[in-house]
Design an enzyme around this catalytic site. Sequence first.
Site, PDB file in Angstrom:
ATOM      1  N   GLU A  71     -18.724  -6.213  -2.963  1.00 35.59           N
ATOM      2  CA  GLU A  71     -17.357  -6.693  -2.847  1.00 35.59           C
ATOM      3  C   GLU A  71     -17.194  -8.084  -3.448  1.00 35.59           C
ATOM      4  O   GLU A  71     -16.132  -8.417  -3.954  1.00 35.59           O
ATOM      5  CB  GLU A  71     -16.927  -6.724  -1.383  1.00 35.59           C
ATOM      6  CG  GLU A  71     -16.449  -5.389  -0.861  1.00 35.59           C
ATOM      7  CD  GLU A  71     -15.173  -4.896  -1.521  1.00 35.59           C
ATOM      8  OE1 GLU A  71     -14.112  -4.960  -0.899  1.00 35.59           O
ATOM      9  OE2 GLU A  71     -15.252  -4.453  -2.685  1.00 35.59           O
TER      10      GLU A  71
ATOM     11  N   GLU B 216     -12.362   0.509  -9.841  1.00 29.15           N
ATOM     12  CA  GLU B 216     -11.957  -0.373 -10.949  1.00 29.15           C
ATOM     13  C   GLU B 216     -12.978  -0.413 -12.080  1.00 29.15           C
ATOM     14  O   GLU B 216     -12.602  -0.479 -13.265  1.00 29.15           O
ATOM     15  CB  GLU B 216     -11.698  -1.781 -10.420  1.00 29.15           C
ATOM     16  CG  GLU B 216     -10.396  -1.945  -9.652  1.00 29.15           C
ATOM     17  CD  GLU B 216     -10.476  -1.435  -8.230  1.00 29.15           C
ATOM     18  OE1 GLU B 216      -9.418  -1.288  -7.591  1.00 29.15           O
ATOM     19  OE2 GLU B 216     -11.597  -1.166  -7.756  1.00 29.15           O
TER      20      GLU B 216
ATOM     21  N   GLU C 191       0.823  -1.203   0.000  1.00 27.75           N
ATOM     22  CA  GLU C 191       0.000   0.000   0.000  1.00 27.75           C
ATOM     23  C   GLU C 191       0.860   1.258   0.000  1.00 27.75           C
ATOM     24  O   GLU C 191       0.543   2.237  -0.679  1.00 27.75           O
ATOM     25  CB  GLU C 191      -0.938   0.004   1.213  1.00 27.75           C
ATOM     26  CG  GLU C 191      -1.967  -1.105   1.225  1.00 27.75           C
ATOM     27  CD  GLU C 191      -3.031  -0.935   0.152  1.00 27.75           C
ATOM     28  OE1 GLU C 191      -3.062   0.122  -0.513  1.00 27.75           O
ATOM     29  OE2 GLU C 191      -3.827  -1.866  -0.021  1.00 27.75           O
TER      30      GLU C 191
ATOM     31  N   ASP D 213      -4.383  -9.629  -8.944  1.00 24.48           N
ATOM     32  CA  ASP D 213      -4.767  -8.681  -9.982  1.00 24.48           C
ATOM     33  C   ASP D 213      -3.632  -7.819 -10.534  1.00 24.48           C
ATOM     34  O   ASP D 213      -3.286  -7.881 -11.717  1.00 24.48           O
ATOM     35  CB  ASP D 213      -5.921  -7.797  -9.488  1.00 24.48           C
ATOM     36  CG  ASP D 213      -5.656  -7.191  -8.108  1.00 24.48           C
ATOM     37  OD1 ASP D 213      -4.568  -7.423  -7.544  1.00 24.48           O
ATOM     38  OD2 ASP D 213      -6.544  -6.482  -7.608  1.00 24.48           O
TER      39      ASP D 213
ATOM     40  N   THR E  15      -1.288   1.237 -10.862  1.00 26.87           N
ATOM     41  CA  THR E  15      -2.512   0.606 -10.358  1.00 26.87           C
ATOM     42  C   THR E  15      -3.301   1.550  -9.465  1.00 26.87           C
ATOM     43  O   THR E  15      -4.492   1.353  -9.239  1.00 26.87           O
ATOM     44  CB  THR E  15      -2.174  -0.694  -9.598  1.00 26.87           C
ATOM     45  OG1 THR E  15      -3.366  -1.453  -9.400  1.00 26.87           O
ATOM     46  CG2 THR E  15      -1.535  -0.392  -8.245  1.00 26.87           C
TER      47      THR E  15
END
Length: 921
Positions: free
Chosen positions: A362, A380, A121, A268, A466
Amino acid sequence: MLLFSLMLLGALCSLGQAMSREEKTKLRNQVVEMFDHAYQNYMDHAYPADELMPLTCRGRVRGLEPSRGDVDDALGMFSLTLIDTLDTLVLLNKTTEFEAAVRRVLTDVRLDNDIVVSVFETNIRVLGGLLGGHSMAVMLKDGGQHMQWYQDELLHMAKELGFRLLPAFNTSSGLPYPRVNLKHGVRGPETRTGTETDTCTACAGTIILEFAALSRFTGDPVFEAHARRALDFLWEKRQRNSNLVGTTINIHSGEWVRRDSGVGAGIDSYYEYLLKAYVLLGDDLFLERFNIHYASIMKYISQPPLLLDVHIHKPLLPARTWMDSLLAFFPGLQVLKGDIRPAIETHEMLYQVTKKHNFLPEAFTTDFRVHWAQHPLRPEFAESTYFLYKATGDPYYLEAGRTILDNLNRFARVPCGFAAMKDVRTGSHEDRMDSFFLAEMFKYLFLLFADAEDLPFDVEDYIFTTEAHLLPLSLSTAPHASSLSSNRTSEELDDSNFDWTCPNTRLLFPDPAFPQNLREPIRSAVDKSCPRPAPYREPGMGRPPLRAQDFMANNPEHLELLRRMGVSLIHLKDGRVQLVQHATQAVSAVAAEDGVRFMQEMMELSSQQQKEQLPPRAIQIVSHPFFGRVVLTAGPAQFGIDLSKSSTGVRGFVIVAEPYSGCSEITNAEYVQGHIALLQRGQCMFAEKARHIQKAGAIGGIVIDDNEGSSSDTAPLFQMAGDGRSTDDVTLPLLFLFHKEGNILLESLKEYREVEVLMSDKARDRATIFKGADVQEAEGGCLTEATTPTSFEPIAQSQMSTLELDELAPEDVTPLQEDVSPVDQDTSPTEEVRPPEEEASPAEEVRPPEEEASPAEEVRPPEEEASPAEADSAQPKEERDSEKREEPEGDTDSSSQSVDELLADWREDLEAFQQMEKDEL
């Protein structure tokens, strides 16, 4: 040249009327207004805290708020949201605000805090934010009008942070530890670092863009070298037959800990960074690896329009029956790859699910039902919408973008920002606004509606990380050490590995109707929502003396029959009842076989009743001073009025019934008549309570749990069952509140005397509730509080068969079968079930037969995980903060303080439970 990979100048085809320039301008301006609302509230109410808590209008400071477990590792006391938002300010033409923000970062932000943070993160949000801000500052300075004072200060901060992250890479494999202490590095247990053994694939494989950019900006190759080493190790550890990678890997041995493989949570951005590393750095090794992976994804995981996880060693074997929302990025990546058809198909499926639930849950099942109900305002889907519009020019995607905007404003907007959805089914909120909402969502939505002349620079000169940070493609020509190139074998370099990398969408899809032809069958499939097949039952299986459907945990005869079959019943402290079978304790071999069959039958019964599980309901306080701002998530009843079939719900003032238990004739019937009766759980069946208040003239009933301290945030959804006979005579709605939610209602009644509520299937818009009534309150009020479905950790039992009967009716249960089952399983499944009709307050002993019964519990298939937090490795998922409602403007009644304190106390009481939640980040 590398620029062509991003220049997806799609055919400007349209079906029907294209959106006018005026309409696009209106929507673009709306995006800017929404960004201003979110950003300004962060600066006014939260800065310098890492994130905004939009319901309570304050900053989230780590250590001062109740712990949310590992999800808080994204917070490092470094003004996360401000750094994450820097390049968004420039893209939205807010140059003055950007310059002020950079000065604030340079003045206020420290990177040497004694705090443990997530390497993943911190890399994508903070390091990426600093590099994106530096790229924008250099671009503006080169323009000659702004940032003329800038001397690479953000880059110096980025380099300092890079060095603070490097100790995490000190492993034999080169895979980083998942956490690092910003001040002390990796020091061991005393700093909660250096003891971990596992990390997710995305966590280790989503480093290369930021670290390579840092190396090429600074000329120091050490960062890119470490990122490449981690990618090389993951590539070497791929399953060689399927060419897939697992979700979690041991950072020391390289063994796969979780062998399920997909394109969503946990993996991902690993795939994303392989392709984008090729685009940014110009090394075709990354493209080669991506295309090998991609071929396997399309062979095993892609089942258009679905993307379903499989096992890496048995890729034809599905690993789960649901999908998580993080895979919504994949159509956008397919656009970059040039594979437009499956991108259109998957995006359409996601769009239809979004229209069903207002937001992407989710997780959702293959028949498009809610699996996990949260939605933390993830970007996304907006990202893929933007890239598909770029590729096709189809105005259909502009309408999809409009839907995103409308839903954000209708359901997520609150006075102090935008609040995450705690439950998309009820419309209730969570007190969080993640930094990625400002970093990503508004970038993609602005770009979707903007024309080239609306942008301060050419986005084709940059690639998105990302986290949607902007890195210049010119870095591909920046000086770097030639020794960084990874080893490759010449036989792997095959021209077929480069197919479909540089598409010309104008030539691929000359027919303007092509995208619509792909979308139509998918829309129909989602609308029909295919039912699940019935559970398999082995033919010829005999029946045990005691039928699972007849079992009652408070029946002494049934308990004796269980004992003879070697089945023990154990009451757990959290209210669940656990069934454990020891075949050796049965009175005979025949009785032991009967016990096995009883356990299997109970599992089947639970599986069947899972399909009948009702969704949560909402109790919305609509009277002064709440005006619909407080929403309490309620458990439904399996009898009475079905609120999901009522467009208006049932609205009325609440009154406490006498007796409070509702187990005998109501003595204050003259007050209950025409009102919604409040009742206490216990002493009799739910249906009996309903009949008594119905006879007294009530229009509805709310049963409040008598188990002190229970809360929808820490307990699974509860469902009230009937009494074993026909309940057709019950014609009013009955809902269930846990103790703490019920206390909010009771305290409100004590303070305001008259409290009006709306019982419905989900929270209603306040405009709909009041229908033009003169309600003077702040625009965009908050709807607060709901529940998040929870599940339980598997309970290990050796040499026995275990069933758990949960008197609290959780939505998700984990089956566990062991030695008594003839079916071979890789792991020991755990089974939680509830007796079909028993309802009792969570307790450690069985109540007498006259007490309430609860419905049977759901069974979750063995392959499914325990919680969103466990499945989602690419972003933190589970946050269980409750919210405190805002008072309407102008309301200064001090008597409301105790309700506020109750809501605040509610949040604090969740800490112990939240620490149990695990996120692979």
